[in-house]
Design a protein around this motif. Structure first.
Motif, PDB file in Angstrom:
ATOM      1  N   UNK A  50     -23.504 -27.775 -20.675  1.00  0.00           N
ATOM      2  CA  UNK A  50     -24.515 -27.175 -19.803  1.00  0.00           C
ATOM      3  C   UNK A  50     -25.281 -28.340 -19.194  1.00  0.00           C
ATOM      4  N   UNK A  51     -25.217 -28.435 -17.879  1.00  0.00           N
ATOM      5  CA  UNK A  51     -25.887 -29.533 -17.195  1.00  0.00           C
ATOM      6  C   UNK A  51     -27.323 -29.093 -16.921  1.00  0.00           C
ATOM      7  N   UNK A  52     -28.301 -29.911 -17.305  1.00  0.00           N
ATOM      8  CA  UNK A  52     -29.704 -29.526 -17.121  1.00  0.00           C
ATOM      9  C   UNK A  52     -30.083 -29.479 -15.642  1.00  0.00           C
ATOM     10  N   UNK A  53     -31.295 -29.027 -15.393  1.00  0.00           N
ATOM     11  CA  UNK A  53     -31.785 -28.865 -14.020  1.00  0.00           C
ATOM     12  C   UNK A  53     -32.058 -30.222 -13.359  1.00  0.00           C
ATOM     13  N   UNK A  54     -32.298 -31.215 -14.146  1.00  0.00           N
ATOM     14  CA  UNK A  54     -32.594 -32.551 -13.638  1.00  0.00           C
ATOM     15  C   UNK A  54     -32.977 -33.435 -14.804  1.00  0.00           C
ATOM     16  N   UNK A  55     -33.514 -34.588 -14.494  1.00  0.00           N
ATOM     17  CA  UNK A  55     -33.974 -35.479 -15.564  1.00  0.00           C
ATOM     18  C   UNK A  55     -34.997 -34.760 -16.450  1.00  0.00           C
ATOM     19  N   UNK A  56     -35.850 -33.976 -15.832  1.00  0.00           N
ATOM     20  CA  UNK A  56     -36.781 -33.109 -16.552  1.00  0.00           C
ATOM     21  C   UNK A  56     -36.217 -31.691 -16.474  1.00  0.00           C
ATOM     22  N   UNK A  57     -35.600 -31.232 -17.539  1.00  0.00           N
ATOM     23  CA  UNK A  57     -34.989 -29.898 -17.545  1.00  0.00           C
ATOM     24  C   UNK A  57     -36.074 -28.829 -17.473  1.00  0.00           C
ATOM     25  N   UNK A  80     -26.819 -28.806  -7.157  1.00  0.00           N
ATOM     26  CA  UNK A  80     -26.588 -30.102  -6.514  1.00  0.00           C
ATOM     27  C   UNK A  80     -26.762 -31.254  -7.516  1.00  0.00           C
ATOM     28  N   UNK A  81     -27.744 -31.147  -8.386  1.00  0.00           N
ATOM     29  CA  UNK A  81     -27.903 -32.156  -9.435  1.00  0.00           C
ATOM     30  C   UNK A  81     -26.656 -32.183 -10.323  1.00  0.00           C
ATOM     31  N   UNK A  82     -26.180 -31.011 -10.701  1.00  0.00           N
ATOM     32  CA  UNK A  82     -24.999 -30.924 -11.567  1.00  0.00           C
ATOM     33  C   UNK A  82     -23.768 -31.524 -10.897  1.00  0.00           C
ATOM     34  N   UNK A  83     -23.633 -31.318  -9.594  1.00  0.00           N
ATOM     35  CA  UNK A  83     -22.471 -31.857  -8.884  1.00  0.00           C
ATOM     36  C   UNK A  83     -22.466 -33.384  -8.883  1.00  0.00           C
ATOM     37  N   UNK A  84     -23.626 -33.995  -9.056  1.00  0.00           N
ATOM     38  CA  UNK A  84     -23.683 -35.437  -9.202  1.00  0.00           C
ATOM     39  C   UNK A  84     -23.133 -35.919 -10.530  1.00  0.00           C
ATOM     40  N   UNK A  85     -23.072 -35.033 -11.499  1.00  0.00           N
ATOM     41  CA  UNK A  85     -22.564 -35.372 -12.839  1.00  0.00           C
ATOM     42  C   UNK A  85     -21.178 -34.796 -13.104  1.00  0.00           C
TER      43      UNK A  85
END
Length: 197
Positions: A50-57, A80-85
């Motif tokens: 599960x990819x978090x929402x960002x650096x601050x989930x 979009x953040x998840x697609x970076x990972x």
């Protein structure tokens, strides 16, 4: 293929998505998830990231506010953040999760949506007839489209005002979870699929 599942943070939406994801993994595809943190342990217990929402989930994909433009934008930013990972080939969303549609358009990705038990929008392009279900479907669609257009503009996309059969609210493919007898109207739009009987 690499699939990024975008699920509302609710067991009724997440559990069917997990079942499909398991089958894709069994067929040697790679799968990851974006969803809110409430049921993240189910995703992890099923062996998926599960990819978090960002650096601050934080919260996203909240069913209670799915129709609010700000939530649609939050979902799109989470994707979009998840697609970076996790570089996905396809987004797999859900009919009431509209943020992935925004992210897919911005990122040039196809999006398949897991539908509900029946098609909830109008099936013909003319004004709704006297039937209560047709009026309700038109009202639901038009209200969601207006909010979706607010989110589109916030994401730098042009507003959309298509005819019902070309609605952007169903993605590139909408897969209904139903039985053939539940189909109503004169036929579904070409991008919507219902089980055949």
């Amino acid at each position: 293929m690499r699939y990024l599942f975008c699920s509302l943070d609710s067991p009724g939406f997440l559990f069917p998505a997990l079942a499909i994801a398991r089958e894709l993994r069994r067929r040697s595809h790679e799968v990851a998830f974006v969803t809110g943190p409430t049921f993240a342990h189910f995703v992890q217990d099923s062996g998926f990231e599960r990819i978090p929402r960002g650096e601050q989930d934080g919260k996203s994909f909240q069913i209670e506010i799915f129709a609010q433009p700000l939530e649609m934008v939050r979902q799109a930013r989470h994707v979009e953040y998840a697609l970076g990972r996790f570089h996905a080939d396809v987004l797999v969303g859900q009919q009431l999760a509209l943020g992935p549609l925004l992210a897919a358009e911005r990122q040039g990705l196809p999006v398949a949506s897991l539908g509900l038990a029946s098609y909830i929008f109008p099936v013909t392009d003319g004004p709704p007839g006297p039937e209560m279900l047709a009026r309700r479907a038109a009202s639901l669609h038009d209200g969601l489209l207006a909010r979706f257009n607010e989110a589109r503009e916030a994401m730098g996309l042009r507003a959309s005002s298509p005819r019902y059969r070309e609605t952007p609210l169903i993605g590139d493919l909408l897969m209904l979870r139903s039985v053939p007898e539940a189909r109503r109207g004169r036929g579904l739009p070409a991008r919507a699929r219902a089980p055949r009987g």
